[in-house]
Scaffold this motif. Structure first.
Motif, PDB file in Angstrom:
ATOM      1  N   PRO A  25      46.792 -67.069  16.120  1.00 35.42           N
ATOM      2  CA  PRO A  25      46.743 -69.079  15.494  1.00 35.42           C
ATOM      3  C   PRO A  25      46.175 -69.010  13.812  1.00 35.42           C
ATOM      4  CG  PRO A  25      44.369 -68.417  16.822  1.00 35.42           C
ATOM      5  CD  PRO A  25      45.389 -66.868  16.347  1.00 35.42           C
ATOM      6  N   GLU A  26      46.802 -70.034  13.708  1.00 34.73           N
ATOM      7  CA  GLU A  26      47.133 -70.144  12.072  1.00 34.73           C
ATOM      8  C   GLU A  26      45.785 -71.377  11.338  1.00 34.73           C
ATOM      9  OE1 GLU A  26      48.800 -69.805   9.872  1.00 34.73           O
ATOM     10  OE2 GLU A  26      51.141 -69.397  11.488  1.00 34.73           O
ATOM     11  N   HIS A 100      45.769 -68.156  21.748  1.00 33.83           N
ATOM     12  CA  HIS A 100      46.766 -67.630  20.638  1.00 33.83           C
ATOM     13  C   HIS A 100      47.939 -68.928  20.376  1.00 33.83           C
ATOM     14  CE1 HIS A 100      45.766 -63.122  21.663  1.00 33.83           C
ATOM     15  NE2 HIS A 100      46.022 -62.812  20.870  1.00 33.83           N
ATOM     16  N   GLN A 101      48.489 -68.609  19.423  1.00 40.08           N
ATOM     17  CA  GLN A 101      49.350 -69.975  19.224  1.00 40.08           C
ATOM     18  C   GLN A 101      50.589 -70.139  19.951  1.00 40.08           C
ATOM     19  OE1 GLN A 101      49.353 -70.961  14.998  1.00 40.08           O
ATOM     20  NE2 GLN A 101      51.484 -69.396  14.622  1.00 40.08           N
ATOM     21  N   ASN A 102      50.912 -68.958  20.394  1.00 44.91           N
ATOM     22  CA  ASN A 102      52.283 -68.565  21.148  1.00 44.91           C
ATOM     23  C   ASN A 102      52.514 -67.398  21.427  1.00 44.91           C
ATOM     24  OD1 ASN A 102      54.858 -69.187  21.335  1.00 44.91           O
ATOM     25  ND2 ASN A 102      55.915 -68.861  19.280  1.00 44.91           N
TER      26      ASN A 102
END
Length: 130
Positions: A25-26, A100-102
């Protein structure tokens, strides 16, 4: 001053000939980089025990570890990460992105299309040659 050594484990989870890739993640350390999911070893844990626990915590899934891929290390600004990567298969669960973001599933020859975290790159090299 010596850097902190951080021991981590990661899983290259395979299903139907494709490998699971997760994006950090950012806003977190190494945000936006891709990695094989996993995490830090806790006191008294074997690498395999840690990996099974981490996948349960991060992705709400159960895996079976098939084989050892490699051990790699990388000196980041926050410390030296020493990572053992294992080839694994999904036993149950849908790999929910809890941290996680993706994510994506890629064939081994497609892995190099992502911007991998530096410590993951040696495993990517090995996995693309299979």
């Amino acid at each position: 001053m010596s850097k902190k050594i951080i021991h981590v484990v990661a899983a290259a989870i395979e299903k139907d000939g494709k490998i699971f890739c997760a994006q950090r993640p950012e806003g977190k350390s190494l945000g936006g980089f891709w990695e094989f999911p996993g995490g830090k070893l806790e006191a008294g844990e074997s690498p395999k025990q840690a990996l099974i626990r981490e996948i349960q915590e991060e992705l709400n899934s159960e895996i079976e570890i098939i084989s050892f891929v490699n051990e790699a290390s990388y000196d980041y600004d926050f410390g030296t990460v020493v990572m053992k990567t294992y080839h694994a298969k999904l036993l149950s669960g849908k790999l929910e992105l809890l941290e996680h973001q993706n994510s994506t599933w890629l064939a081994p020859h497609e892995l190099k299309s992502l911007n991998w975290a530096p410590v993951d790159r040696p495993a990517v090299e090995l996995l693309t040659k299979k």
